[in-house]
Design a protein around this motif. Sequence first.
Motif, PDB file in Angstrom:
ATOM      1  N   UNK A   1       0.816  -1.206   0.000  1.00  0.00           N
ATOM      2  CA  UNK A   1       0.000   0.000   0.000  1.00  0.00           C
ATOM      3  C   UNK A   1       0.854   1.263   0.000  1.00  0.00           C
ATOM      4  N   UNK A   2       2.022   1.187  -0.596  1.00  0.00           N
ATOM      5  CA  UNK A   2       2.886   2.345  -0.742  1.00  0.00           C
ATOM      6  C   UNK A   2       2.351   3.153  -1.914  1.00  0.00           C
ATOM      7  N   UNK A   3       1.903   4.402  -1.694  1.00  0.00           N
ATOM      8  CA  UNK A   3       1.283   5.167  -2.777  1.00  0.00           C
ATOM      9  C   UNK A   3       2.205   5.319  -3.980  1.00  0.00           C
ATOM     10  N   UNK A   4       1.611   5.232  -5.136  1.00  0.00           N
ATOM     11  CA  UNK A   4       2.359   5.250  -6.391  1.00  0.00           C
ATOM     12  C   UNK A   4       3.104   6.570  -6.581  1.00  0.00           C
ATOM     13  N   UNK A   5       2.479   7.691  -6.195  1.00  0.00           N
ATOM     14  CA  UNK A   5       3.124   8.980  -6.409  1.00  0.00           C
ATOM     15  C   UNK A   5       4.399   9.105  -5.571  1.00  0.00           C
ATOM     16  N   UNK A   6       4.398   8.546  -4.351  1.00  0.00           N
ATOM     17  CA  UNK A   6       5.598   8.596  -3.527  1.00  0.00           C
ATOM     18  C   UNK A   6       6.687   7.691  -4.086  1.00  0.00           C
ATOM     19  N   UNK A   7       6.281   6.552  -4.618  1.00  0.00           N
ATOM     20  CA  UNK A   7       7.244   5.636  -5.215  1.00  0.00           C
ATOM     21  C   UNK A   7       7.891   6.273  -6.439  1.00  0.00           C
ATOM     22  N   UNK A   8       7.083   6.933  -7.277  1.00  0.00           N
ATOM     23  CA  UNK A   8       7.627   7.595  -8.467  1.00  0.00           C
ATOM     24  C   UNK A   8       8.547   8.745  -8.071  1.00  0.00           C
ATOM     25  N   UNK A   9       8.195   9.496  -7.035  1.00  0.00           N
ATOM     26  CA  UNK A   9       9.048  10.590  -6.566  1.00  0.00           C
ATOM     27  C   UNK A   9      10.378  10.048  -6.050  1.00  0.00           C
TER      28      UNK A   9
ATOM     29  N   UNK B   1      11.855   7.288  -7.061  1.00  0.00           N
ATOM     30  CA  UNK B   1      12.632   6.881  -8.223  1.00  0.00           C
ATOM     31  C   UNK B   1      13.271   8.096  -8.914  1.00  0.00           C
ATOM     32  N   UNK B   2      12.541   9.192  -9.023  1.00  0.00           N
ATOM     33  CA  UNK B   2      13.096  10.405  -9.638  1.00  0.00           C
ATOM     34  C   UNK B   2      14.257  10.948  -8.820  1.00  0.00           C
ATOM     35  N   UNK B   3      14.116  10.969  -7.500  1.00  0.00           N
ATOM     36  CA  UNK B   3      15.200  11.449  -6.631  1.00  0.00           C
ATOM     37  C   UNK B   3      16.426  10.570  -6.742  1.00  0.00           C
ATOM     38  N   UNK B   4      16.239   9.256  -6.831  1.00  0.00           N
ATOM     39  CA  UNK B   4      17.374   8.350  -6.984  1.00  0.00           C
ATOM     40  C   UNK B   4      18.063   8.573  -8.334  1.00  0.00           C
ATOM     41  N   UNK B   5      17.259   8.837  -9.378  1.00  0.00           N
ATOM     42  CA  UNK B   5      17.829   9.076 -10.700  1.00  0.00           C
ATOM     43  C   UNK B   5      18.636  10.369 -10.738  1.00  0.00           C
ATOM     44  N   UNK B   6      18.196  11.390  -9.989  1.00  0.00           N
ATOM     45  CA  UNK B   6      18.906  12.661  -9.956  1.00  0.00           C
ATOM     46  C   UNK B   6      20.087  12.623  -8.996  1.00  0.00           C
ATOM     47  N   UNK B   7      20.171  11.619  -8.157  1.00  0.00           N
ATOM     48  CA  UNK B   7      21.279  11.475  -7.230  1.00  0.00           C
ATOM     49  C   UNK B   7      21.089  12.236  -5.938  1.00  0.00           C
ATOM     50  N   UNK B   8      19.878  12.581  -5.579  1.00  0.00           N
ATOM     51  CA  UNK B   8      19.623  13.327  -4.350  1.00  0.00           C
ATOM     52  C   UNK B   8      19.597  12.410  -3.133  1.00  0.00           C
ATOM     53  N   UNK B   9      19.368  11.159  -3.346  1.00  0.00           N
ATOM     54  CA  UNK B   9      19.311  10.229  -2.191  1.00  0.00           C
ATOM     55  C   UNK B   9      20.639   9.542  -2.043  1.00  0.00           C
TER      56      UNK B   9
END
Length: 122
Positions: free
Chosen positions: A104-112, A114-122
Motif C-alpha cells: 500500500x505504498x502510494x504510487x506517487x511517492x514511489x515515483x518521486x 525513483x526520480x530522486x534516486x535518478x537525480x542522485x539526491x538520495x
Amino acid sequence: MKIIISGKQFKVDENLRNYINERFLKFSKFVKEPAKIEVVLSDEMGTKGGVDKCVKVTITLPELKTPIHIEEITSDFMGSINLIEERLEKHLLKYKEQIKVGDRYPKKYYEAKLEEEAEGEI
C-alpha cells in the motif's frame, strides 16, 4: 511454473497427467517464478468405489510465507480437478492483486523516490 504429479498407492496414467497439465498451466500468467504446484491423487477406498477420489494440491509461491493447500473429494478425478481449478483461480487472483498492490505504498511517492534516486539526491 513446475507441476509435480504423483499418485498415492497407484500409478497416474498419461491421460490424467495431460489433463492436469492442461488445467493448471493456464495459471502460470498469475504467478511469479519460481512457482511450484504439487498434485497428489489418491483413491481412498480402492476398488470399492464411491465418493473416494481425493486430489490434494499444494502451491508454493515465492512471495508467500505459507503455501496454498486445496483438497477436494468426488467420485472421479476429473470432477475433483475441476473443483480445485475453480478454487485455485480465486486464490491466485487474490495473490495477483496482493502482489500488484504491494504494501500500500502510494504510487506517487514511489515515483518521486525513483526520480530522486535518478537525480542522485538520495
